[in-house]
Design a protein around this motif. Sequence first.
Motif, PDB file in Angstrom:
ATOM      1  N   UNK A  19      42.497  22.050  46.226  1.00  0.00           N
ATOM      2  CA  UNK A  19      41.689  23.261  46.396  1.00  0.00           C
ATOM      3  C   UNK A  19      40.231  22.799  46.498  1.00  0.00           C
ATOM      4  N   UNK A  20      39.604  23.110  47.634  1.00  0.00           N
ATOM      5  CA  UNK A  20      38.243  22.602  47.836  1.00  0.00           C
ATOM      6  C   UNK A  20      37.208  23.518  47.198  1.00  0.00           C
ATOM      7  N   UNK A  21      37.546  24.782  47.045  1.00  0.00           N
ATOM      8  CA  UNK A  21      36.537  25.747  46.642  1.00  0.00           C
ATOM      9  C   UNK A  21      37.243  26.985  46.090  1.00  0.00           C
ATOM     10  N   UNK A  22      36.655  27.585  45.051  1.00  0.00           N
ATOM     11  CA  UNK A  22      37.206  28.848  44.547  1.00  0.00           C
ATOM     12  C   UNK A  22      37.050  29.918  45.622  1.00  0.00           C
ATOM     13  N   UNK A  23      37.782  31.035  45.487  1.00  0.00           N
ATOM     14  CA  UNK A  23      37.654  32.127  46.445  1.00  0.00           C
ATOM     15  C   UNK A  23      38.637  31.986  47.596  1.00  0.00           C
ATOM     16  N   UNK A  24      38.207  32.446  48.786  1.00  0.00           N
ATOM     17  CA  UNK A  24      39.111  32.491  49.935  1.00  0.00           C
ATOM     18  C   UNK A  24      39.771  31.140  50.258  1.00  0.00           C
ATOM     19  N   UNK A  25      39.070  30.012  50.106  1.00  0.00           N
ATOM     20  CA  UNK A  25      39.730  28.729  50.434  1.00  0.00           C
ATOM     21  C   UNK A  25      41.002  28.504  49.610  1.00  0.00           C
ATOM     22  N   UNK A  26      41.031  29.048  48.404  1.00  0.00           N
ATOM     23  CA  UNK A  26      42.236  28.914  47.572  1.00  0.00           C
ATOM     24  C   UNK A  26      43.414  29.630  48.230  1.00  0.00           C
ATOM     25  N   UNK A  27      43.169  30.879  48.610  1.00  0.00           N
ATOM     26  CA  UNK A  27      44.237  31.682  49.214  1.00  0.00           C
ATOM     27  C   UNK A  27      44.701  31.037  50.518  1.00  0.00           C
ATOM     28  N   UNK A  28      43.749  30.518  51.310  1.00  0.00           N
ATOM     29  CA  UNK A  28      44.106  29.870  52.575  1.00  0.00           C
ATOM     30  C   UNK A  28      44.930  28.600  52.341  1.00  0.00           C
ATOM     31  N   UNK A  29      44.495  27.815  51.353  1.00  0.00           N
ATOM     32  CA  UNK A  29      45.218  26.559  51.079  1.00  0.00           C
ATOM     33  C   UNK A  29      46.656  26.860  50.676  1.00  0.00           C
ATOM     34  N   UNK A  30      46.842  27.906  49.873  1.00  0.00           N
ATOM     35  CA  UNK A  30      48.209  28.238  49.452  1.00  0.00           C
ATOM     36  C   UNK A  30      49.035  28.767  50.610  1.00  0.00           C
ATOM     37  N   UNK A  31      48.407  29.570  51.454  1.00  0.00           N
ATOM     38  CA  UNK A  31      49.150  30.079  52.618  1.00  0.00           C
ATOM     39  C   UNK A  31      49.664  28.911  53.459  1.00  0.00           C
ATOM     40  N   UNK A  32      48.817  27.894  53.616  1.00  0.00           N
ATOM     41  CA  UNK A  32      49.250  26.719  54.370  1.00  0.00           C
ATOM     42  C   UNK A  32      50.340  25.931  53.651  1.00  0.00           C
ATOM     43  N   UNK A  33      50.493  26.194  52.364  1.00  0.00           N
ATOM     44  CA  UNK A  33      51.543  25.508  51.611  1.00  0.00           C
ATOM     45  C   UNK A  33      52.687  26.484  51.302  1.00  0.00           C
ATOM     46  N   UNK A  34      52.854  27.478  52.175  1.00  0.00           N
ATOM     47  CA  UNK A  34      53.958  28.448  52.067  1.00  0.00           C
ATOM     48  C   UNK A  34      53.987  29.205  50.751  1.00  0.00           C
ATOM     49  N   UNK A  35      52.830  29.669  50.341  1.00  0.00           N
ATOM     50  CA  UNK A  35      52.767  30.516  49.139  1.00  0.00           C
ATOM     51  C   UNK A  35      51.933  31.737  49.497  1.00  0.00           C
ATOM     52  N   UNK A  36      52.543  32.913  49.323  1.00  0.00           N
ATOM     53  CA  UNK A  36      51.852  34.150  49.665  1.00  0.00           C
ATOM     54  C   UNK A  36      51.611  34.980  48.411  1.00  0.00           C
ATOM     55  N   UNK A  37      50.569  35.786  48.475  1.00  0.00           N
ATOM     56  CA  UNK A  37      50.287  36.710  47.382  1.00  0.00           C
ATOM     57  C   UNK A  37      51.303  37.859  47.392  1.00  0.00           C
ATOM     58  N   UNK A  38      51.345  38.540  46.254  1.00  0.00           N
ATOM     59  CA  UNK A  38      52.293  39.626  46.051  1.00  0.00           C
ATOM     60  C   UNK A  38      52.385  40.608  47.218  1.00  0.00           C
ATOM     61  N   UNK A  39      51.225  41.119  47.589  1.00  0.00           N
ATOM     62  CA  UNK A  39      51.231  42.155  48.612  1.00  0.00           C
ATOM     63  C   UNK A  39      51.747  41.623  49.953  1.00  0.00           C
ATOM     64  N   UNK A  40      51.294  40.429  50.275  1.00  0.00           N
ATOM     65  CA  UNK A  40      51.738  39.820  51.526  1.00  0.00           C
ATOM     66  C   UNK A  40      53.247  39.600  51.495  1.00  0.00           C
ATOM     67  N   UNK A  41      53.758  39.225  50.346  1.00  0.00           N
ATOM     68  CA  UNK A  41      55.208  39.010  50.256  1.00  0.00           C
ATOM     69  C   UNK A  41      55.954  40.324  50.438  1.00  0.00           C
ATOM     70  N   UNK A  42      55.440  41.366  49.804  1.00  0.00           N
ATOM     71  CA  UNK A  42      56.126  42.651  49.930  1.00  0.00           C
ATOM     72  C   UNK A  42      56.169  43.096  51.395  1.00  0.00           C
TER      73      UNK A  42
END
Lengths: 719, 340
Positions: A197-220
Amino acid sequence: MPDFLLEIGCEEIPARMIASAQQELQRRVGDLLNRERLAASGEVTSFETPRRLAVLASGVPAAQPDLSEQLTGPAVSVAFKDGQPTPAAHAFAKKAGVDVAMLERTTTPKGDYLSAKVTRKGRSATQILTELLPKEIASIYWSKSMYWHKPNERFVRPVRWLVAMMDDQVVPLEFAGVQAGSESRGHRVLANRAVPITHAGAPYVDALRNANVLDREAREQQIRKALDSATRSVAGARWREDKALLDTVVNLTEWPSVVLGNFGAEFLALPEEVLVTVMRDHQKYFAVEHAAGNLLPHFLAVLNTDSDPHGLIRHGNERVLRARFNDARFFWQTDQKHPLRERVTWLKQVTFQKDLGNYYEKTRRVQRICSWLSEEIRQSGRAIRPGVIHKAACLAKTDLTTEMVKEFTELQGIVGGLYARVQQLDRDMPDSTRTLIADVIYDHYKPESMEDSVPRAIEGAVLSIADKADTIAGMFALGLQPTGSKDPFALRRQANGIIRILAEHKLLVKISSLFAFAREAYRESPAEQKFSRQVDSDSALRNFFRERLEFYLRDGFGFAYDVVNAVLSAGSDDVVDAVARAEAVRAVLEMPEFQAIAAACKRMRNILRQADEKKIKPAQQFESLPESAEEEKSLAAFLEQTAPKVEALRKQKEYREALLSLSTAREPVDRFFDKVMVMVDDERIRSNRLALLQTLLKEFSTIADFSEIVIEGQKRSSS
Amino acid sequence: MNPSNPNPQTFQELILRLQTFWAERGCVLQQPYDIEVGAGTMAPETFLRVLGPKPYKVAYVQPSRRPADGRYGENPNRLFKHLQLQVILKPPPENVQELYLESLGAMGIDLRQHDIKFEEDNWESPTLGAWGIGWQVMLDGQEITQFTYFQQCGGLDLNPISAELTYGLERIAAFLQDVDSIYDIVWAREPGTGKVTTYGDVRLADELQFSVYNFEMADVEKTWKHFELCEQECKTLLEKHAELRKQKNSGDGVARDQKRFPVLAAYDLCLKCSHLFNILDARGAISVTERVGVIARVRALAVGIAKAWVEQQGSEPASAIDESEPAKKHKSAGLAPVAL
């Protein structure tokens, strides 16, 4: 200002616990920032999956603002002797961190004191979070937690990594032996690797998306879409909406997809309830139905992976479901070898509760309660079939001995109803009677939640009430009432059920009589020997039901809490009546007359209470004395005239009319309080006036205790 | 699993592969315990080894007998006796879940082609005074393993804890071989001739005959007598051990007596009680009111043995762990009736 990120990486958290833990973590982080003067200027949001709970706060100050403070020290007279500073002066100077010569003097009404202005340097956010966040993590509530590292460090499952960052800098906190860093992890199978994780905030969410991990709402969203598109391949089909199931599968996946599977159409001969329970509760599959609502031989499985390229997953799931359905069919066939009526005596082998005996005994008690309830209801003029209830009560628990219920416990009652529908219950019984008995058995655990419906027929209502009352009466007599968050036998839910059935079927049954009878049904049973002698179960039950009724009127009907208090203070024994009174009170409460009457009632109650505290007794009865004031006499006259009218309306349960007639009291009451002093010195006049107030207050309080009504803030909320 | 594969691995190959996998990761390969047990957890290699501070890693196949689950060999999914492959990792390594997933690879399961989920499932054995937190591992909708972090055993809090992996071998084999009945599982295939021996060939008679015995023919009175004899002897041993403890500080002789005291034999007797209870239960000979009481009797033995064992191992006296603060907390959390 920097962004903050905390991610707790964990082994798979139970799906049912994720949402509340996430909310709690988010709240705890937000509160901590506020408390430490580090309030985020942007949003505090969350990100959760089965393997991680994360909180993102944007715009967190890098450090607390400096704080300047005026410190007050010892009195000047103590701090200086003969112009020389004493040890007290030195000690204060040291505390303030300045030289004695720099101390100031402040004049107060009590004399002159030493003082000093100090500036406290704000600490860095990193320092504070490192120190305090671990305690917040450790304090999250879990209904069941574990230890794995040290016995005093607990969490729901082992914590395996932590990410804590202010912008791109690690916050070096530690929890349960894990040191926070800047590396997260990807999906277990699709991206099984460290994710920097290079930076808190949006880069975290982007890094996880690239590693096949989605947030709750996106999964639903992804699941809903995938369900839709998988269902589209079956003409005229739709998937059966099921919010609870959807929440579960959302919380079981990090990167969901859906496969459509099939099962043999021959299984559709099994009851839908059985098929759906197997699919939903045991396999977490969505059912597929035709537009008309009937089941189709397909199911939808939600996967925690991106695809099923060779159809192996679908094949495996179909295999499992086939085995389950085969089991169910086998149970159904085996169970028919012994019809329900044969199973009644088998209930002697099934424990109800260790001190309350077996289900055979319970069956007998419930039958007795049913006969009594039926008679009560019949006398209130309602059509009811006691014979149907008696038969249904006799068979209601027999499904506990069936293979089907042993395997699918959540189908208790339902299976009994389904079996009763296809079995011969008695010779020469008409089909319509058997169908009704079957429905009564089928419904007798209802309502199982606030959303669930109550039993359809009045006969079902009676059995359901009797069954629940028997359980509650027995448990309370043993001293096993719910306490705090502990309610292992779900007595609250069952009491809520009784209240809702009474209200929705409009059954005029007093709760105290119901429980007197339920208690009576235990008389001279072995269970009675076990009953606790220490607890006053009657009053515990009364309070318990009042509390449940309060909950129902507020949460079920949306009555304001003061209306509920007012109504229940005037009686909480008859549910239908309490609802009717609450509706009447709500209807009249906006009238200015009632706002005034509520104020007057409060005043009367206060006067009477003060008199009582001073041991001043009201007279037996108001009488018109020569010294009586004009306003006093006219109020008494009003009362004499109106009271019988109100009483008559009240008896007919015309509560709204009764209250409207009471509303005319406003004028004489207001005049009385304007002109007449109650607590005068003359004892005779005083006690006479107290008697008038007492009578008046009693008249006002038969429908609701208006002194409970909150007057200020004329607008009351209805939700 | 793969319908196109004409020769999927046999039942015995599956066992061999799993054993090899765990042996390569440092586990002692134990042999099945030779007394009837209801689950691999009850073998002393789990029940006793998880107690106390000594690290241990072990894997073994354990035939597990559950008399009430017998179906005369007629049900394709249910057995009186099934085989568990049990792995104990004490303490659990940090990557225990990853190791477990690798073991699936060793069985030939390519996770990229399947759907794997860890779903909450906590384990509790009232008879053993044991419970743990964990999951059932689901592969394409099929439960294939019970994964448990032991928290308490024999009524004692564990420190360190152990991870227990219990593979349901029949289910996994049926899945891998894509057969609908356990009895159709290929147990062995002769090299060269390709001659097949099925699970049914090996075990069907077992299932039928023991169902008959457990449900119809076991002599209730004699079984009770067996139970009482075993219980009595176990109790006597525990009492003798308690006497030894009282003379604790009086010299080397006592230390020697302590060391050679047959706590292990007492545990065998306790296991026999547990199995005899299960037979009586299957036979319908235990009334509801008796049931709870009999379970409590077996538990009392298990708890006594756990304490004696810990003491014999020379670690902390059991009570010191038992009375620590967190212990009390989760005792109530673990044993209270919970509406889940």
